[in-house]
Scaffold this active site. Structure first.
Site, PDB file in Angstrom:
ATOM      1  N   GLY A  41       0.855  -1.125   0.200  1.00 57.38           N
ATOM      2  CA  GLY A  41      -0.007   0.164  -0.163  1.00 57.38           C
ATOM      3  C   GLY A  41       0.680   1.318  -0.134  1.00 57.38           C
ATOM      4  O   GLY A  41       0.346   2.171  -0.557  1.00 57.38           O
ATOM      5  N   GLU A  95       4.182   3.877   5.990  1.00 57.94           N
ATOM      6  CA  GLU A  95       2.748   3.068   6.128  1.00 57.94           C
ATOM      7  C   GLU A  95       1.922   3.746   5.090  1.00 57.94           C
ATOM      8  O   GLU A  95       1.723   5.161   4.964  1.00 57.94           O
ATOM      9  CB  GLU A  95       2.239   2.636   7.282  1.00 57.94           C
ATOM     10  N   ASP A  96       0.855   3.070   4.425  1.00 57.97           N
ATOM     11  CA  ASP A  96      -0.439   3.976   3.715  1.00 57.97           C
ATOM     12  C   ASP A  96      -1.237   4.019   4.649  1.00 57.97           C
ATOM     13  O   ASP A  96      -1.617   5.436   4.726  1.00 57.97           O
ATOM     14  CB  ASP A  96      -0.803   2.769   2.535  1.00 57.97           C
ATOM     15  N   ASP A  99      -4.736   1.556  10.856  1.00 59.08           N
ATOM     16  CA  ASP A  99      -6.109   1.371  11.279  1.00 59.08           C
ATOM     17  C   ASP A  99      -6.177   0.678  12.684  1.00 59.08           C
ATOM     18  O   ASP A  99      -6.238   1.471  13.632  1.00 59.08           O
ATOM     19  CB  ASP A  99      -6.675   0.493  10.068  1.00 59.08           C
ATOM     20  N   ASN A 102      -2.573  -3.156  14.388  1.00 57.64           N
ATOM     21  CA  ASN A 102      -2.000  -4.520  14.693  1.00 57.64           C
ATOM     22  C   ASN A 102      -0.849  -4.965  13.738  1.00 57.64           C
ATOM     23  O   ASN A 102       0.305  -5.370  14.015  1.00 57.64           O
ATOM     24  CB  ASN A 102      -3.240  -5.703  14.243  1.00 57.64           C
ATOM     25  N   THR A 103      -1.201  -4.131  12.192  1.00 64.40           N
ATOM     26  CA  THR A 103       0.023  -4.713  11.457  1.00 64.40           C
ATOM     27  C   THR A 103       1.279  -4.004  11.918  1.00 64.40           C
ATOM     28  O   THR A 103       2.599  -4.665  12.003  1.00 64.40           O
ATOM     29  CB  THR A 103      -0.064  -4.134  10.114  1.00 64.40           C
ATOM     30  N   ASP A 155      -5.773  -0.227  -1.698  1.00 62.53           N
ATOM     31  CA  ASP A 155      -6.689  -1.246  -2.366  1.00 62.53           C
ATOM     32  C   ASP A 155      -7.805  -1.558  -1.675  1.00 62.53           C
ATOM     33  O   ASP A 155      -7.944  -1.789  -0.639  1.00 62.53           O
ATOM     34  CB  ASP A 155      -5.839  -2.403  -2.817  1.00 62.53           C
ATOM     35  N   ARG A 161      -5.768   0.591  -6.642  1.00 63.31           N
ATOM     36  CA  ARG A 161      -4.548   1.458  -6.207  1.00 63.31           C
ATOM     37  C   ARG A 161      -4.119   2.531  -7.064  1.00 63.31           C
ATOM     38  O   ARG A 161      -3.286   3.458  -6.585  1.00 63.31           O
ATOM     39  CB  ARG A 161      -3.237   0.475  -6.139  1.00 63.31           C
TER      40      ARG A 161
HETATM   41  P1  IMP Z   1      -4.253  -2.365  10.738  1.00 58.76           P
HETATM   42  O1  IMP Z   1      -3.295  -3.640  11.014  1.00 58.76           O
HETATM   43  O2  IMP Z   1      -5.670  -2.633  11.135  1.00 58.76           O
HETATM   44  O3  IMP Z   1      -3.574  -1.152  11.248  1.00 58.76           O
HETATM   45  O4  IMP Z   1      -4.300  -2.174   8.960  1.00 58.76           O
HETATM   46  C1  IMP Z   1      -3.111  -1.947   8.406  1.00 58.76           C
HETATM   47  C2  IMP Z   1      -3.461  -2.509   6.844  1.00 58.76           C
HETATM   48  O5  IMP Z   1      -4.846  -2.819   6.683  1.00 58.76           O
HETATM   49  C3  IMP Z   1      -3.130  -1.106   6.074  1.00 58.76           C
HETATM   50  O6  IMP Z   1      -1.608  -1.095   5.879  1.00 58.76           O
HETATM   51  C4  IMP Z   1      -3.826  -1.221   4.723  1.00 58.76           C
HETATM   52  O7  IMP Z   1      -3.119  -2.209   3.666  1.00 58.76           O
HETATM   53  C5  IMP Z   1      -5.228  -2.158   5.273  1.00 58.76           C
HETATM   54  N1  IMP Z   1      -6.313  -1.025   5.453  1.00 58.76           N
HETATM   55  C6  IMP Z   1      -6.750  -0.696   6.536  1.00 58.76           C
HETATM   56  N2  IMP Z   1      -7.737   0.138   6.395  1.00 58.76           N
HETATM   57  C7  IMP Z   1      -7.808   0.219   5.179  1.00 58.76           C
HETATM   58  C8  IMP Z   1      -8.719   1.238   4.341  1.00 58.76           C
HETATM   59  O8  IMP Z   1      -9.584   2.187   4.578  1.00 58.76           O
HETATM   60  N3  IMP Z   1      -8.373   0.973   2.939  1.00 58.76           N
HETATM   61  C9  IMP Z   1      -7.522   0.201   2.417  1.00 58.76           C
HETATM   62  N4  IMP Z   1      -6.676  -0.589   3.194  1.00 58.76           N
HETATM   63  C10 IMP Z   1      -6.913  -0.543   4.564  1.00 58.76           C
HETATM   64 MG    MG Z   2      -0.723  -1.797   3.982  1.00 52.04          MG
END
Ligand code: IMP
Ligand code: MG
Length: 171
Positions: A41, A95-96, A99, A102-103, A155, A161
């Protein structure tokens, strides 16, 4: 039919990325900066951000994959490891979107094992509504509360993208 509602237009993206690049250039003066983009992303954001940073720096990439559709599976796969030696260096993760967090938490745990001097976080979008873990985001271009967004590298099931701006996707 899905609907794409424009959220952040190209000039605004450009302006904020420029500001963030200038701040990073000031903050990392005299340091050993390595931008580590999180695939996939961040690839467009990373390409724009690196060109707004005026101090010498290097670039690496790591790959993670966690999402299918619009909800987190909670599982994070490492699909690519960094190539550069990062020990003793100043790593800035790019990072993109953050959210749930966790990632990023998993990535930070992994990167810590490589013993960089510092690890900080730069994200294009800080989406706070669903945050599950405490993460200090050091640089964020935009804050959003909710929605599922696509475009500018982000995406939905690997599509969209390529859209030049950021849209709220209504399925
Ligand atoms: P997290 O682990 O929930 O913080 O999510 C991280 C990853 O989820 C990001 O790096 C994105 O690839 C994907 N993601 C989370 N929210 C969105 C969104 O609104 N649109 C697209 N990808 C998302
Ligand atoms: Mg990502």
């Amino acid at each position: 039919m899905s609907e794409f509602i424009p959220l952040i237009e190209e000039p605004e993206l450009k302006r904020q990325i420029q500001k963030t690049g200038q701040k990073i250039s000031r903050d990392y003066k005299g340091k050993d900066l390595v931008l580590v983009g999180v695939l996939k992303g961040s690839f467009i954001f990373l390409a724009d951000l690196t060109r707004q940073i005026s101090i010498d720096h290097e670039i690496d990439l790591i790959g993670t994959s966690s999402y299918e559709g619009t909800s987190s599976t909670g599982q994070i796969l490492f699909t690519k490891q960094p190539d550069l030696e990062l020990e003793g260096r100043d790593v800035l993760l790019v990072e993109d979107i953050v959210d749930t967090g966790n990632t990023l938490l998993k990535i930070i745990e992994f990167m810590t094992l490589l013993h960089p001097r510092s690890i900080k976080i730069c994200t294009l979008i800080d989406k706070q509504e669903r945050r599950k873990v405490k993460i200090d985001v050091d640089y964020s271009c935009f804050s959003l509360n909710k929605g599922f967004i696509v475009g500018f590298g982000l995406d939905y099931n690997e599509k969209y993208r390529n859209l030049p701006a950021i849209y709220d996707l209504k399925l």
